[in-house]
Design a protein around this motif. Structure first.
Motif, short mmCIF file in Angstrom:
data_model
loop_
_atom_site.label_atom_id
_atom_site.label_comp_id
_atom_site.label_asym_id
_atom_site.label_seq_id
_atom_site.Cartn_x
_atom_site.Cartn_y
_atom_site.Cartn_z
N SER A 12 0.83 -1.21 0.00
CA SER A 12 0.00 0.00 0.00
C SER A 12 0.86 1.26 0.00
CB SER A 12 -0.89 0.00 1.25
OG SER A 12 -1.53 1.25 1.42
N TYR A 13 0.24 2.38 -0.41
CA TYR A 13 0.95 3.67 -0.30
C TYR A 13 0.65 4.36 1.03
CZ TYR A 13 -3.55 5.71 -1.87
OH TYR A 13 -4.88 6.07 -2.01
N GLU A 14 -0.15 3.74 1.88
CA GLU A 14 -0.44 4.35 3.18
C GLU A 14 0.77 4.24 4.09
OE1 GLU A 14 -3.92 2.13 4.31
OE2 GLU A 14 -5.23 3.74 3.59
N TRP A 15 0.88 5.16 5.04
CA TRP A 15 2.11 5.24 5.83
C TRP A 15 1.84 5.56 7.30
CZ3 TRP A 15 2.69 10.14 7.95
CH2 TRP A 15 1.94 11.17 7.33
N ASP A 16 2.85 5.30 8.11
CA ASP A 16 2.88 5.67 9.52
C ASP A 16 4.11 6.54 9.77
OD1 ASP A 16 0.60 4.27 10.49
OD2 ASP A 16 1.74 2.40 10.51
N MET A 17 4.07 7.30 10.87
CA MET A 17 5.21 8.13 11.27
C MET A 17 5.68 7.67 12.65
SD MET A 17 7.00 11.05 10.48
CE MET A 17 5.97 12.22 9.57
N TRP A 18 6.99 7.50 12.79
CA TRP A 18 7.56 7.18 14.09
C TRP A 18 7.46 8.38 15.03
CZ3 TRP A 18 12.83 4.17 13.28
CH2 TRP A 18 12.54 2.88 12.82
N ALA A 19 7.70 8.13 16.30
CA ALA A 19 7.62 9.18 17.31
C ALA A 19 8.67 10.27 17.13
CB ALA A 19 7.74 8.58 18.71
N ASP A 20 9.71 9.99 16.31
CA ASP A 20 10.74 11.02 16.07
C ASP A 20 10.26 12.13 15.14
OD1 ASP A 20 10.89 9.91 13.48
OD2 ASP A 20 12.73 8.82 13.88
N ASP A 21 9.04 11.98 14.60
CA ASP A 21 8.44 12.95 13.68
C ASP A 21 9.20 13.08 12.36
OD1 ASP A 21 6.21 13.59 15.22
OD2 ASP A 21 7.28 15.15 16.32
N TRP A 22 10.01 12.10 12.02
CA TRP A 22 10.74 12.10 10.75
C TRP A 22 10.56 10.79 9.99
CZ3 TRP A 22 12.41 16.15 8.29
CH2 TRP A 22 12.79 17.29 9.00
N THR A 23 10.78 9.67 10.67
CA THR A 23 10.83 8.38 9.98
C THR A 23 9.45 7.95 9.52
OG1 THR A 23 12.70 7.78 11.39
CG2 THR A 23 11.64 6.01 10.16
N VAL A 24 9.29 7.82 8.20
CA VAL A 24 8.01 7.44 7.59
C VAL A 24 8.12 6.00 7.08
CG1 VAL A 24 6.33 7.98 5.78
CG2 VAL A 24 7.64 9.83 6.86
N THR A 25 7.22 5.13 7.54
CA THR A 25 7.23 3.74 7.11
C THR A 25 5.91 3.39 6.42
OG1 THR A 25 6.26 2.79 9.12
CG2 THR A 25 8.64 3.15 9.13
N THR A 26 5.96 2.36 5.59
CA THR A 26 4.72 1.85 5.01
C THR A 26 3.85 1.30 6.14
OG1 THR A 26 5.87 -0.24 4.58
CG2 THR A 26 5.68 1.31 2.74
N LYS A 27 2.57 1.58 6.08
CA LYS A 27 1.65 1.11 7.13
C LYS A 27 1.61 -0.41 7.20
CE LYS A 27 -2.07 3.53 8.00
NZ LYS A 27 -1.92 3.87 9.44
N ASP A 28 1.71 -1.05 6.03
CA ASP A 28 1.65 -2.52 6.00
C ASP A 28 3.03 -3.17 6.11
OD1 ASP A 28 2.72 -1.98 3.51
OD2 ASP A 28 1.00 -2.73 2.37
N LYS A 29 4.06 -2.36 6.36
CA LYS A 29 5.45 -2.82 6.52
C LYS A 29 6.01 -3.45 5.24
CE LYS A 29 5.71 -1.57 10.84
NZ LYS A 29 4.41 -0.91 10.96
N SER A 30 5.42 -3.10 4.09
CA SER A 30 5.96 -3.60 2.82
C SER A 30 7.24 -2.85 2.46
CB SER A 30 4.92 -3.45 1.71
OG SER A 30 4.57 -2.09 1.52
N ILE A 31 8.09 -3.50 1.68
CA ILE A 31 9.36 -2.91 1.26
C ILE A 31 9.10 -1.77 0.28
CG2 ILE A 31 11.56 -3.37 0.11
CD1 ILE A 31 11.32 -4.70 2.82
N THR A 32 9.93 -0.73 0.36
CA THR A 32 9.75 0.45 -0.48
C THR A 32 11.10 0.95 -0.97
OG1 THR A 32 8.93 2.74 -0.50
CG2 THR A 32 9.70 1.90 1.59
N ALA A 33 11.12 1.48 -2.19
CA ALA A 33 12.35 2.01 -2.79
C ALA A 33 12.10 3.40 -3.33
CB ALA A 33 12.84 1.08 -3.90
N GLN A 34 13.18 4.16 -3.51
CA GLN A 34 13.07 5.53 -3.99
C GLN A 34 14.34 5.92 -4.74
OE1 GLN A 34 13.01 8.55 -0.92
NE2 GLN A 34 12.18 10.12 -2.27
N PHE A 35 14.18 6.76 -5.77
CA PHE A 35 15.30 7.40 -6.46
C PHE A 35 14.92 8.86 -6.71
CE2 PHE A 35 16.27 3.01 -7.26
CZ PHE A 35 17.66 2.97 -7.28
N GLU A 36 15.94 9.73 -6.74
CA GLU A 36 15.68 11.17 -6.87
C GLU A 36 16.79 11.85 -7.66
OE1 GLU A 36 15.09 15.10 -3.96
OE2 GLU A 36 16.13 13.31 -3.21
N HIS A 37 16.37 12.81 -8.49
CA HIS A 37 17.30 13.75 -9.13
C HIS A 37 16.74 15.16 -9.01
CE1 HIS A 37 20.49 11.39 -10.80
NE2 HIS A 37 19.70 10.65 -11.57
#
Length: 288
Positions: A248-273
């Motif tokens: 899923s594209y749904e997400w959770d945020m850790w208590a540190d207010d930075w770390t964003v994880t998939t809500k279903d704990k599925s693996i996720t990848a990213q690339f940026e330019h």
């Protein structure tokens, strides 16, 4: 412990902020709760684009240096040290360091972490993937890039996710052209990702970058039309940074207010330019 009994990540120990030599110029937001309001635009003259390209090249080379250090058994804290040292050696400030209180010089997002993972004592294991996101600030401008690396060897499913996420960025860049609305970028990315049933993260986006770390311009990675209808112009600078998931594209945020994880704990990848709109399409400004 960096992972729980199910193998999912949990917060680790974060060390003190790394020092930056006084001769390296800081962005205006360092030492403040948040950046000042950006009054500039997203279209830059050639001489300013050249400076963004220089910052972008430093960021890209820093990511390469970190990538060479990625191996089973190293911590994300160690990777932060590698990236920090590279930037400092090139008289660039790590843009994330002190941005809205962020404590580290890069973001390290492992497995189910979508983005903004804070380097800590998490030990990378064979089969993990880790995204390294580095922004370099030099000559008054930022260059922003990230890449996902496989730690050792991983499953075919995860390896394909990584390669297809890289390809989705390429397709997003190919959609760039003056006169088009920015929402065509997300349309190209999502239509490709849907072939494989991947989730396309919606709430974290590309953005205008240059004199500001985040200018206010939003570049979605899904088909958001008719919203986000800003028309691209020659000289406009922004990032494209698709985040694809095996679930899923749904997400959770850790208590540190930075770390964003998939809500279903599925693996996720990213690339940026970071790129600039040209008369013929786009030029990538974050190449090593």
């Amino acid at each position: 412990m960096p992972k729980d009994s199910a193998g999912h990540l949990v917060p680790g120990a974060v060390t003190l902020t790394r020092p930056v030599p006084p001769h390296i110029v800081r962005p205006e937001y360092v030492g403040k709760k948040s950046p000042g309001r950006f009054a500039g635009g997203d279209v830059y003259p050639p001489e300013k684009i050249a400076l963004i390209r220089e910052s972008g090249r430093i960021a890209a080379r820093a990511i390469e240096a970190v990538g060479q250090a990625i191996t089973p058994g190293v911590t994300t804290e160690y990777l932060d040290q590698v990236g920090h040292d590279f930037l400092i050696a090139h008289d660039a400030y790590p843009s994330t360091l002190g941005y809205r209180g962020y404590p580290k010089s890069l973001c390290s997002s492992v497995n189910e972490v979508i983005c903004h993972g804070i380097p800590d004592d998490t030990v990378l294991e064979n089969g993990d993937i880790v995204n390294i996101d580095i922004t370099a600030y030099k000559n008054g401008v930022h260059g922003d890039s990230n890449a996902t690396f496989v730690v050792g060897e991983t499953s075919e499913e995860v390896a394909l996710l990584v390669e297809r996420t890289r390809e989705s960025l390429r397709r997003g860049i190919k959609a760039v052209a003056p006169g088009r609305q920015v929402n065509v970028i997300g349309r190209a990315i999502e239509s490709y990702a849907k072939r494989f049933g991947y989730g396309v993260v919606r709430d974290f986006t590309g953005h205008g970058v240059g004199e500001a770390f985040h200018s206010g311009l939003i570049i979605p990675h899904y088909d958001s039309a008719p919203l986000h209808d800003t028309v691209m112009e020659v000289g406009m600078v922004f990032t494209i940074e698709p985040m694809l998931t095996l679930g899923s594209y749904e997400w959770d945020m850790w208590a540190d207010d930075w770390t964003v994880t998939t809500k279903d704990k599925s693996i996720t990848a990213q690339f940026e330019h970071t790129l600039v709109v040209t008369e013929r399409g786009a030029e990538v400004l974050t190449l090593p």
